[in-house]
Every structure is written in C-alpha cells, then in structure tokens.
Design an enzyme around this catalytic site. Sequence first.
Site, PDB file in Angstrom:
ATOM      1  N   PRO A 130       0.745  -1.224   0.086  1.00 21.13           N
ATOM      2  CA  PRO A 130      -0.015   0.022  -0.076  1.00 21.13           C
ATOM      3  C   PRO A 130       0.710   1.210   0.085  1.00 21.13           C
ATOM      4  CG  PRO A 130      -0.049  -0.938   2.078  1.00 21.13           C
ATOM      5  CD  PRO A 130       0.489  -2.060   1.181  1.00 21.13           C
ATOM      6  N   ASN A 131       0.162   2.126  -1.045  1.00 26.07           N
ATOM      7  CA  ASN A 131       0.847   3.538  -0.899  1.00 26.07           C
ATOM      8  C   ASN A 131       2.143   3.754  -1.621  1.00 26.07           C
ATOM      9  OD1 ASN A 131      -1.428   4.857   0.735  1.00 26.07           O
ATOM     10  ND2 ASN A 131      -0.479   3.877   2.352  1.00 26.07           N
ATOM     11  N   ARG A 185       5.089  10.972  -2.634  1.00 25.05           N
ATOM     12  CA  ARG A 185       4.871  10.544  -1.103  1.00 25.05           C
ATOM     13  C   ARG A 185       5.837  10.909  -0.173  1.00 25.05           C
ATOM     14  NH1 ARG A 185       4.803   4.481   1.085  1.00 25.05           N
ATOM     15  NH2 ARG A 185       3.727   5.016   3.302  1.00 25.05           N
ATOM     16  N   TYR A 188      10.841   9.103   1.375  1.00 25.21           N
ATOM     17  CA  TYR A 188      11.033   8.116   0.479  1.00 25.21           C
ATOM     18  C   TYR A 188      11.747   8.525  -0.823  1.00 25.21           C
ATOM     19  CZ  TYR A 188       7.527   5.909   3.712  1.00 25.21           C
ATOM     20  OH  TYR A 188       7.173   5.649   4.869  1.00 25.21           O
ATOM     21  N   ASN A 219       8.035  -5.103  -0.454  1.00 23.69           N
ATOM     22  CA  ASN A 219       7.907  -3.999   0.282  1.00 23.69           C
ATOM     23  C   ASN A 219       6.585  -4.017   0.553  1.00 23.69           C
ATOM     24  OD1 ASN A 219       7.706  -1.635   1.808  1.00 23.69           O
ATOM     25  ND2 ASN A 219       9.280  -0.536   0.281  1.00 23.69           N
ATOM     26  N   ALA A 263       3.007  -0.696   5.234  1.00 19.14           N
ATOM     27  CA  ALA A 263       2.519  -0.611   6.483  1.00 19.14           C
ATOM     28  C   ALA A 263       2.001  -2.232   6.701  1.00 19.14           C
ATOM     29  CB  ALA A 263       1.307   0.246   6.726  1.00 19.14           C
ATOM     30  N   HIS A 271       3.829  -4.271   9.291  1.00 15.46           N
ATOM     31  CA  HIS A 271       3.867  -4.102  10.626  1.00 15.46           C
ATOM     32  C   HIS A 271       2.295  -4.755  11.270  1.00 15.46           C
ATOM     33  CE1 HIS A 271       6.962  -1.422   9.482  1.00 15.46           C
ATOM     34  NE2 HIS A 271       6.070  -0.662   9.110  1.00 15.46           N
ATOM     35  N   ASP A 295       1.774 -15.490   7.150  1.00 11.29           N
ATOM     36  CA  ASP A 295       1.229 -16.973   7.134  1.00 11.29           C
ATOM     37  C   ASP A 295       1.361 -17.458   5.513  1.00 11.29           C
ATOM     38  OD1 ASP A 295       0.660 -17.007   9.854  1.00 11.29           O
ATOM     39  OD2 ASP A 295      -1.543 -16.812   9.767  1.00 11.29           O
ATOM     40  N   GLU A 315      12.876  -8.917   2.156  1.00 13.42           N
ATOM     41  CA  GLU A 315      12.051  -7.892   2.612  1.00 13.42           C
ATOM     42  C   GLU A 315      12.753  -6.560   2.252  1.00 13.42           C
ATOM     43  OE1 GLU A 315      10.877  -8.498   6.623  1.00 13.42           O
ATOM     44  OE2 GLU A 315      10.229  -6.394   6.655  1.00 13.42           O
ATOM     45  N   HIS A 319      12.706  -2.187   2.695  1.00  9.17           N
ATOM     46  CA  HIS A 319      12.206  -1.058   3.183  1.00  9.17           C
ATOM     47  C   HIS A 319      12.868   0.105   2.737  1.00  9.17           C
ATOM     48  CE1 HIS A 319       8.897  -3.043   5.302  1.00  9.17           C
ATOM     49  NE2 HIS A 319       9.896  -3.879   6.008  1.00  9.17           N
ATOM     50  N   SER A 342      12.977   3.457   3.519  1.00 11.28           N
ATOM     51  CA  SER A 342      13.376   4.239   4.880  1.00 11.28           C
ATOM     52  C   SER A 342      13.939   3.178   5.932  1.00 11.28           C
ATOM     53  CB  SER A 342      12.218   4.992   5.460  1.00 11.28           C
ATOM     54  OG  SER A 342      11.221   4.008   6.060  1.00 11.28           O
ATOM     55  N   ARG A 362      12.311   5.362  13.077  1.00 12.48           N
ATOM     56  CA  ARG A 362      11.031   6.137  12.874  1.00 12.48           C
ATOM     57  C   ARG A 362      10.260   5.533  14.059  1.00 12.48           C
ATOM     58  NH1 ARG A 362       8.852   5.301   6.938  1.00 12.48           N
ATOM     59  NH2 ARG A 362       7.473   6.891   7.673  1.00 12.48           N
ATOM     60  N   ARG A 382       6.709   1.187  13.799  1.00 15.27           N
ATOM     61  CA  ARG A 382       7.350   0.543  12.572  1.00 15.27           C
ATOM     62  C   ARG A 382       8.504  -0.325  12.790  1.00 15.27           C
ATOM     63  NH1 ARG A 382       5.112   3.905   8.441  1.00 15.27           N
ATOM     64  NH2 ARG A 382       4.388   5.779   9.114  1.00 15.27           N
TER      65      ARG A 382
HETATM   66  C1  DQA Z   1       8.096   1.343   4.310  1.00 16.24           C
HETATM   67  C2  DQA Z   1       8.071   1.663   5.553  1.00 16.24           C
HETATM   68  C3  DQA Z   1       6.735   1.234   6.471  1.00 16.24           C
HETATM   69  O1  DQA Z   1       6.509   1.361   7.644  1.00 16.24           O
HETATM   70  C4  DQA Z   1       5.781   2.166   5.585  1.00 16.24           C
HETATM   71  O2  DQA Z   1       4.472   2.124   6.052  1.00 16.24           O
HETATM   72  C5  DQA Z   1       5.767   2.124   4.382  1.00 16.24           C
HETATM   73  C6  DQA Z   1       7.134   2.161   3.501  1.00 16.24           C
HETATM   74  C7  DQA Z   1       9.733   1.646   3.534  1.00 16.24           C
HETATM   75  O3  DQA Z   1       9.616   1.357   2.351  1.00 16.24           O
HETATM   76  O4  DQA Z   1      10.234   2.260   4.269  1.00 16.24           O
HETATM   77  O5  DQA Z   1       4.709   2.082   3.254  1.00 16.24           O
HETATM   78  O6  DQA Z   1       7.895   0.046   3.726  1.00 16.24           O
END
Ligand code: DQA
Length: 147
Positions: A10-11, A18, A23, A75, A78, A81, A88, A99, A101, A103, A108, A112
């Site tokens: 998401p996002n 954003r 980011y 990635n 959110a 978390h 699962d 995995e 991320h 940031s 933070r 997170r």
């Molecule tokens: C993220 C870190 C997450 O906490 C956040 O919700 C994101 C982006 C990152 O790429 O740093 O959407 O996964």
Amino acid sequence: MTRVLVLNGPNLNLLGTREPETYGRETLADIIARLEALAGERGAAVVAVQSNAEHELIEQVQGAKAAGFDAIIINAGAYTHTSIALRDAFAAVTVPFYEVHISNVYARESFRHHSHLSGLAAGVIVGLGTLGYELALDAALRRHPSR
Ligand code: DQA
C-alpha cells in the site's frame, strides 16, 4: 531463466510524490525499470505487482510457486507491521523472499520497528533508499543464478 516477483504494497504507488523527504523522488516505475534492466543483464526476468489490497498481495504470494517464481522481493509497506495473514502466506509457500524498506524503519515511530515478515525472510534490507530493491535483486540472482 530465473524469475523474480517484485511485490509492492500500500501507498508505494505514490512514490515520487509521497513524503519525498522520507522516500525520495523516484517513482515506482523508475525503480521497476532499473530492476528490469538489471535482471535483463543477468539473463533473468522480474514481474512487478503493486497493490493497496492485503488480499491481492496474499494471493500473489500463494500463487508464486505455481507461477514459477524463484524468489520474491517485497516491500509490504504498512502491512509489514500489521499483517499476520501475509506472514502466514509466506510460511505456507517455500519461495525465498527478500524484505525491502526504503526508509530506516528503526529510526522512525516505534510501530514501524516490528515486522511480521522478517523472521521468515531470506534477507532484509532497510534504510538504503530505493537502492535496496537492486541489492535485494542482486542477492536473489546470486542465490538463483540463471542457467
Ligand atoms: C516502508 C516503511 C513502512 O513503515 C511504511 O508503512 C511504508 C514504506 C518503507 O519502504 O520504508 O509504506 O515499507
């Protein structure tokens, strides 16, 4: 040919606009283009999927083995978390995953700091910006070289 599934949650479709101070200014399309180029140089292929919906990410993970993927880069945004269901799904399939991320989540908010995924991951890359995706792809291709 090695095939890597690149999942973004998401996002992450909003990358570029954003919270650029967190980011950066690269778009998801920029990132995917670089991954495709890198995979091409190594005789491999990436397939990229972004979804804001938890169930779509879960379905991608569930189907990854049957679809012939050797590894997954994710990635999960959110959902990292919050989503025991996504964890699962990874536990249910045997495809190794990396995995990422963008940031440094540990610098933070405390919500997170915990990932439901990391304990199952082949590797975790945090806080190296969008370079993290390329490093994850390099790791995946070293583990599963194209023949
Ligand atoms: C993220 C870190 C997450 O906490 C956040 O919700 C994101 C982006 C990152 O790429 O740093 O959407 O996964």
